[in-house]
Design an enzyme around this catalytic site. Sequence first.
Site, PDB file in Angstrom:
ATOM      1  N   TYR A  18       0.814  -1.225   0.000  1.00 23.37           N
ATOM      2  CA  TYR A  18       0.000   0.000   0.000  1.00 23.37           C
ATOM      3  C   TYR A  18       0.847   1.275   0.000  1.00 23.37           C
ATOM      4  CZ  TYR A  18      -3.902  -3.090   0.916  1.00 23.37           C
ATOM      5  OH  TYR A  18      -4.837  -4.075   0.809  1.00 23.37           O
ATOM      6  N   TYR A 146     -11.778  -7.695   7.302  1.00 26.41           N
ATOM      7  CA  TYR A 146     -10.663  -7.796   6.353  1.00 26.41           C
ATOM      8  C   TYR A 146     -10.385  -9.266   6.060  1.00 26.41           C
ATOM      9  CZ  TYR A 146      -6.186  -7.611   4.078  1.00 26.41           C
ATOM     10  OH  TYR A 146      -5.182  -7.780   3.153  1.00 26.41           O
ATOM     11  N   ASP A 247     -12.677 -16.863   9.421  1.00 25.41           N
ATOM     12  CA  ASP A 247     -11.342 -16.465   8.982  1.00 25.41           C
ATOM     13  C   ASP A 247     -10.497 -16.233  10.238  1.00 25.41           C
ATOM     14  OD1 ASP A 247      -9.066 -15.191   8.152  1.00 25.41           O
ATOM     15  OD2 ASP A 247     -10.063 -13.806   6.779  1.00 25.41           O
ATOM     16  N   LYS A 276      -0.923 -16.680   8.501  1.00 25.32           N
ATOM     17  CA  LYS A 276      -0.092 -15.843   9.376  1.00 25.32           C
ATOM     18  C   LYS A 276       0.764 -16.655  10.372  1.00 25.32           C
ATOM     19  CE  LYS A 276      -1.908 -11.405   8.524  1.00 25.32           C
ATOM     20  NZ  LYS A 276      -3.245 -10.956   8.148  1.00 25.32           N
TER      21      LYS A 276
HETATM   22  C1  LIG Z   1      -3.820 -11.035   6.785  1.00 23.54           C
HETATM   23  C2  LIG Z   1      -5.186 -11.552   6.663  1.00 23.54           C
HETATM   24  C3  LIG Z   1      -5.639 -12.145   5.469  1.00 23.54           C
HETATM   25  C4  LIG Z   1      -4.785 -12.209   4.224  1.00 23.54           C
HETATM   26  O1  LIG Z   1      -3.652 -12.999   4.377  1.00 23.54           O
HETATM   27  P1  LIG Z   1      -2.387 -12.780   3.392  1.00 23.54           P
HETATM   28  O2  LIG Z   1      -1.415 -13.821   3.839  1.00 23.54           O
HETATM   29  O3  LIG Z   1      -1.921 -11.380   3.616  1.00 23.54           O
HETATM   30  O4  LIG Z   1      -2.880 -12.996   2.014  1.00 23.54           O
HETATM   31  C5  LIG Z   1      -6.933 -12.629   5.439  1.00 23.54           C
HETATM   32  N1  LIG Z   1      -7.730 -12.559   6.520  1.00 23.54           N
HETATM   33  C6  LIG Z   1      -7.337 -12.024   7.686  1.00 23.54           C
HETATM   34  C7  LIG Z   1      -8.265 -11.991   8.851  1.00 23.54           C
HETATM   35  C8  LIG Z   1      -6.046 -11.487   7.793  1.00 23.54           C
HETATM   36  O5  LIG Z   1      -5.666 -10.907   8.940  1.00 23.54           O
END
Ligand SMILES: *Cc1c(COP(=O)(O)O)cnc(C)c1O
Length: 428
Positions: A18, A146, A247, A276
């Site tokens: 970004y 997100y 997620d 992550k």
């Molecule tokens: C960081 C994140 C993503 C995306 O993961 P990337 O490895 O950056 O593609 C998706 N969902 C959540 C909740 C995240 O924190």
Amino acid sequence: MSWSELLDYDRENIWHPYTSLTEPLPVYPVDSARGVRIKLANGRELVDGMSSWWAAIHGYNHPVMNRAVKRQLDKTSHVMFGGLTHKPAVNLAMKLEKLLPKGLTKFFFSDSGSVSVEVALKMALQYWRSRSRPEKIRFMSLEKGYHGDTFGAMSVCDPVTGMHTLFSGFLPSSIFVPSPESSFGEKCLNRDLEKIDQALKTHGPETAAFILEPVVQGAGGMRIYSPDYLKRVRELCHEHEVLLVADEIATGFGRTGKMFACEYAEISPDVMCLGKALTGGYMSLAATVCTEDIARTICSGSPGVFMHGPTFMGNPLACSAALASLGLLLDMNWKDRVDSIEAQLKKELYPLKNFPGVRDVRVLGAIGVVETTRKVDVRAAQELFVEMGVWIRPFLNLIYIMPPYIIEPQDLSLLTRAMKEALHSINP
Ligand SMILES: *Cc1c(COP(=O)(O)O)cnc(C)c1O
């Protein structure tokens, strides 16, 4: 080449997340990192408050992690997953299955969080197609959520912070439910309940899945909400025949004080995304895990297979890092660690609630958030933090930390003091 030449090239030619290539913010050259410290090229050491975006839960350059990856490197760094398999992938799935909420037993390994979200959306679409419900092709999610930067993932991110207008015409249109107002520790408010119920009543028949971040909304606003809300979403999704995708890419692996944030609500989603901290921040790996019912249904329909297969699927090095990271996590009393970080964050950050310019302070597990009334000047903040020997990177009106679990109390205090100082000097 000198660092100044390298930095010139970086500024001219390399995108950072970004950022602008014509008016870039300064970037700091890293020499190395060990434990909770990132060492810059000029020798300055910074205490890491970000865990490299939720990932480096054991800190950097961990001997156990290093050994695991080196051992695997001498065996095989990578083989294709089409028609082949290997111990690191199988062992990882088996180990994860024991930790995950009940019913999540079918694993799809991919390379990044965003891709794992794409995979989850695709699973939901193929599931309903197999059940002869081809009209269920939309997704529902929360405002301020997100889920990643690829197009499918972006389509379920908050439409404002996710800049949907920029890509309108191309992006699928999702259904957004206002972010819950019910706060952590409180029952789900009726007005929150009505909003989900309304959305599901209106759009349930065309909706394949509801995707959300359980309990903590991360990069879309660092909000913490009521587990009871999550529980109600689970019930309502069942009732309206909508799959639930959790997620846990940011929240997974102990960050919130539970191994997975879904545990706060004692629910099992139909699909879960992991990423992550999965590899302790060592390399890129993600997983999409679904139930037996979803897997069987997908495979019973046409074309009889799940239609996805990345080149680096199930990369053995990444799976080995993940196995080592899980081993460390389970051996370290992670729960006590995260609880004591939480206690210290509450003690040191809650008093900032009364500072001028502060809208709110939120703490859960090893996550500490100060929300300011105005947008933070990232350039000034970054300079101040580096000056103070810490690495904290604010965005919008949020100054937040989620340090490695191995952080010592005095280093954590350095981080919270820097946050306080930032409020004084750059956000008056
Ligand atoms: C960081 C994140 C993503 C995306 O993961 P990337 O490895 O950056 O593609 C998706 N969902 C959540 C909740 C995240 O924190």
